[in-house]
Design an enzyme around this catalytic site. Sequence first.
Site, mmCIF file in Angstrom:
data_model
loop_
_atom_site.group_PDB
_atom_site.id
_atom_site.type_symbol
_atom_site.label_atom_id
_atom_site.label_comp_id
_atom_site.label_asym_id
_atom_site.label_seq_id
_atom_site.Cartn_x
_atom_site.Cartn_y
_atom_site.Cartn_z
ATOM 1 N N GLY A 6 9.394 -2.730 7.860
ATOM 2 C CA GLY A 6 8.580 -4.011 7.138
ATOM 3 C C GLY A 6 9.587 -4.570 6.210
ATOM 4 N N LYS A 42 -3.142 -11.794 0.933
ATOM 5 C CA LYS A 42 -3.790 -10.443 1.214
ATOM 6 C C LYS A 42 -4.689 -10.578 2.258
ATOM 7 C CE LYS A 42 -5.137 -6.361 -1.609
ATOM 8 N NZ LYS A 42 -4.290 -5.717 -0.557
ATOM 9 N N GLY A 58 2.521 3.092 1.685
ATOM 10 C CA GLY A 58 1.847 2.194 0.806
ATOM 11 C C GLY A 58 0.859 1.124 1.306
ATOM 12 N N THR A 59 0.725 1.212 2.714
ATOM 13 C CA THR A 59 -0.125 0.327 3.376
ATOM 14 C C THR A 59 -1.636 0.515 3.169
ATOM 15 O OG1 THR A 59 1.519 0.459 5.408
ATOM 16 C CG2 THR A 59 -0.880 -0.441 5.783
ATOM 17 N N THR A 60 -2.340 -0.607 2.763
ATOM 18 C CA THR A 60 -3.776 -0.418 2.555
ATOM 19 C C THR A 60 -4.509 -1.053 3.859
ATOM 20 O OG1 THR A 60 -3.770 -2.833 1.518
ATOM 21 C CG2 THR A 60 -3.207 -1.002 0.132
ATOM 22 N N HIS A 114 -5.841 -11.079 -6.125
ATOM 23 C CA HIS A 114 -4.661 -10.991 -5.631
ATOM 24 C C HIS A 114 -4.226 -12.416 -4.984
ATOM 25 C CE1 HIS A 114 -5.147 -6.515 -5.745
ATOM 26 N NE2 HIS A 114 -3.872 -6.268 -5.488
ATOM 27 N N HIS A 115 -2.977 -12.468 -4.461
ATOM 28 C CA HIS A 115 -2.627 -13.707 -4.054
ATOM 29 C C HIS A 115 -3.343 -14.010 -2.597
ATOM 30 C CE1 HIS A 115 -0.568 -11.109 -1.079
ATOM 31 N NE2 HIS A 115 -0.257 -10.270 -2.028
ATOM 32 N N MET A 125 6.819 -6.686 0.180
ATOM 33 C CA MET A 125 7.124 -5.481 -0.447
ATOM 34 C C MET A 125 8.573 -4.712 0.287
ATOM 35 S SD MET A 125 5.348 -4.098 -2.813
ATOM 36 C CE MET A 125 6.067 -2.600 -2.687
ATOM 37 N N GLY A 176 9.371 -8.166 4.784
ATOM 38 C CA GLY A 176 8.066 -8.518 4.065
ATOM 39 C C GLY A 176 8.248 -8.603 2.332
ATOM 40 N N ALA A 207 -0.597 6.423 -1.126
ATOM 41 C CA ALA A 207 -1.180 5.677 -2.383
ATOM 42 C C ALA A 207 -1.648 4.246 -2.203
ATOM 43 C CB ALA A 207 -0.497 6.137 -3.777
#
Length: 270
Positions: A9, A160, A99-101, A156-157, A14, A12, A123
Amino acid sequence: MTTRIAIVGAAGRMGRALIEACSEHPDTKLTVALEAPQHSFIGMDSGELVSIGKNKVLIGDDIEAVLDDFDLLIDFTMPAVTMQHIAMCQKAGKSMVIGTTGLDETQVQQLHDASHDMPIVFAPNMSVGVNLCFKLLDIAARVLNDDVDIEIIEAHHRHKIDAPSGTALRMGEVIANALGRDLKDCAVYGREGQTGARDRQTIGFETIRAGDIVGEHTVMFADIGERIEITHKASSRTTFAKGAIRAAVWLQAQPSSQGVFDMQDVLSLR
Ligand code: NAD
């Protein structure tokens, strides 16, 4: 020891912050940058993408071709993509920082199953400040106990795609665990219409999506006569990226070659 890092990614939001953070850490070296097949930046120099100058790590799209070129994969993409990378890294015996949610319960279980063969830091929020907040929330919940109404508000932006944020859910879990509650039973997501009086045992979640907000979380512990609020505001993605690189360096230094760790482990906050 220098850890050879792969970032998926890479183009992206991040991914770009991670390329910069990786280049700034003395113990990490970016050796692989990957994007989705057919992405318009395939073949581009990843250093030029983020204006740190040419680093000769071209953005590719074939992870299998570069499995020998990295020690640890950092994945901030989307759940289905992350699951594919977990399967590949498990086979190849590579460490991962994820870190993907928005992973569902089955995906989280698969992640834990894969960790029998590989170490993973997973996380929802890699910021050092947020992880300190988790500790503060645990203390606050234990002291204030069942006397307060607890509400978690996050913003958030507009891009998301999951809600509430992984961080807000983790905050809810930390509080629920401290109070001996199960978040599944006590979470209330938004309110509308004739809701009736508030049940003190619930933990409320409110979500805001707007503009370019990087990430804000407030947890309110409200009693009659006083209210405590613990707030974290991220003003740049650098904070998550620096945390992820710190997690990568920490994970490579661990003697264990299996298991799922989080930032509480990385920061010795347990
Ligand atoms: P983004 O959409 O800007 O970036 C995701 C990137 O993944 C895109 O560039 C996309 O092309 C790429 N991608 C898609 N399929 C791919 C594939 N098969 N192989 C390689 N790359 C692929 O999203 P973002 O804002 O960078 O967020 C990514 C994830 O990280 C989200 O789940 C977000 O919630 C999460 N996040 C976590 C933290 C944390 O601290 N844990 C912080 C910020 C964001």
